[in-house]
Design a protein around this motif. Sequence first.
Motif, PDB file in Angstrom:
ATOM      1  N   PHE A 155      -3.139   3.706   2.598  1.00 38.47           N
ATOM      2  CA  PHE A 155      -4.052   3.057   2.220  1.00 38.47           C
ATOM      3  C   PHE A 155      -3.686   1.824   1.503  1.00 38.47           C
ATOM      4  O   PHE A 155      -2.438   1.678   1.156  1.00 38.47           O
ATOM      5  N   GLY A 156      -4.429   0.814   1.354  1.00 41.02           N
ATOM      6  CA  GLY A 156      -3.882  -0.521   1.109  1.00 41.02           C
ATOM      7  C   GLY A 156      -4.705  -1.779   1.644  1.00 41.02           C
ATOM      8  O   GLY A 156      -5.491  -1.660   2.459  1.00 41.02           O
ATOM      9  N   GLY A 182       0.851  -1.243   0.011  1.00 40.53           N
ATOM     10  CA  GLY A 182      -0.127   0.005   0.003  1.00 40.53           C
ATOM     11  C   GLY A 182       0.870   1.223  -0.021  1.00 40.53           C
ATOM     12  O   GLY A 182       2.170   1.091  -0.134  1.00 40.53           O
ATOM     13  N   SER A 183       0.279   2.347   0.174  1.00 39.76           N
ATOM     14  CA  SER A 183       1.140   3.715  -0.070  1.00 39.76           C
ATOM     15  C   SER A 183       0.666   4.705   1.105  1.00 39.76           C
ATOM     16  O   SER A 183      -0.420   4.736   1.495  1.00 39.76           O
ATOM     17  N   GLY A 184       1.596   5.253   1.648  1.00 36.44           N
ATOM     18  CA  GLY A 184       1.353   6.514   2.360  1.00 36.44           C
ATOM     19  C   GLY A 184       0.669   7.638   1.488  1.00 36.44           C
ATOM     20  O   GLY A 184       1.002   7.630   0.297  1.00 36.44           O
ATOM     21  N   ILE A 185       0.067   8.534   1.911  1.00 35.13           N
ATOM     22  CA  ILE A 185      -0.633   9.775   1.332  1.00 35.13           C
ATOM     23  C   ILE A 185      -0.688  10.865   2.275  1.00 35.13           C
ATOM     24  O   ILE A 185      -0.504  10.740   3.483  1.00 35.13           O
ATOM     25  N   THR A 218     -11.204   3.864   3.288  1.00 28.85           N
ATOM     26  CA  THR A 218      -9.970   3.182   2.667  1.00 28.85           C
ATOM     27  C   THR A 218      -8.789   3.626   3.250  1.00 28.85           C
ATOM     28  O   THR A 218      -7.521   3.235   2.822  1.00 28.85           O
ATOM     29  N   THR A 219      -8.821   4.666   4.195  1.00 29.21           N
ATOM     30  CA  THR A 219      -7.347   4.958   4.664  1.00 29.21           C
ATOM     31  C   THR A 219      -7.305   5.113   6.226  1.00 29.21           C
ATOM     32  O   THR A 219      -8.518   5.092   6.843  1.00 29.21           O
ATOM     33  N   HIS A 274      -6.132  -5.676   8.828  1.00 28.46           N
ATOM     34  CA  HIS A 274      -7.258  -5.600   7.702  1.00 28.46           C
ATOM     35  C   HIS A 274      -8.165  -6.616   7.841  1.00 28.46           C
ATOM     36  O   HIS A 274      -8.041  -7.528   8.603  1.00 28.46           O
ATOM     37  N   ARG A 275      -9.389  -6.321   7.259  1.00 30.33           N
ATOM     38  CA  ARG A 275     -10.248  -7.461   7.190  1.00 30.33           C
ATOM     39  C   ARG A 275     -11.382  -7.399   5.888  1.00 30.33           C
ATOM     40  O   ARG A 275     -11.407  -6.319   5.209  1.00 30.33           O
TER      41      ARG A 275
END
Length: 210
Positions: free
Chosen positions: A113-114, A98-101, A155-156, A179-180
């Motif tokens: 998010f990821g 995933g990625s930082g934002i 999603t974040t 996560h779930r």
Amino acid sequence: MERLSVTRRLASVLAATAVVASVFAGNAGAEPASVDWAGAVQQLRAAAAGNPAAEQAVDRLVASGQVRKAGQVALPAQPFQIPAQSDIGRGDGPGVYGSGIALGLDGFRFGFFGGPGTIAPNQGGAKLEVLWINVSTGQSGTEVLYEHQDVPVDTTIRTRPLNPGGGMIVAAVYGSLWHRWSVPVSDANPDGYQYQLGTISVPSFGAVYN
């Protein structure tokens, strides 16, 4: 929230003085189009001094060789130039995760998010953090990403609103995240969800202009 002390921040900035001037590729008074990523990650490593988890995260980032693949500086809200890698990755993993934002949401925030699935509302036993430094001002710190809404689907996961100051900010997101996703209700999944913990091996790294 963890923060580096004022004294430690000043010491970190002084230790990184040799690379400060080289970070901006263009005019320091304008939004930079590119950045000296090697110099930026050196400053981030200096800002991590005294925080073992942050120091190890930056060291793993450097060892991965991903830094040289970064491109232009991003503007909020934009994902970081280098995505994270984790033990679960996308699908069966390990790999890209995933990625930082950087988000302009009620002020400046860092987020992540990821997948797989969605971010679980209960993050007990996990801890996702961001290490950042404003290379224009020398401000730096670490923050926990903890704000998340389950409904509607979110999603974040984000930090609290921050005031990192104006200029270019270099940051890395590291740690772990639950996560779930929906599954049939069973004895093993009485709430109708399956959970998986992702642990970041290579931090998501990037630079944004605030």
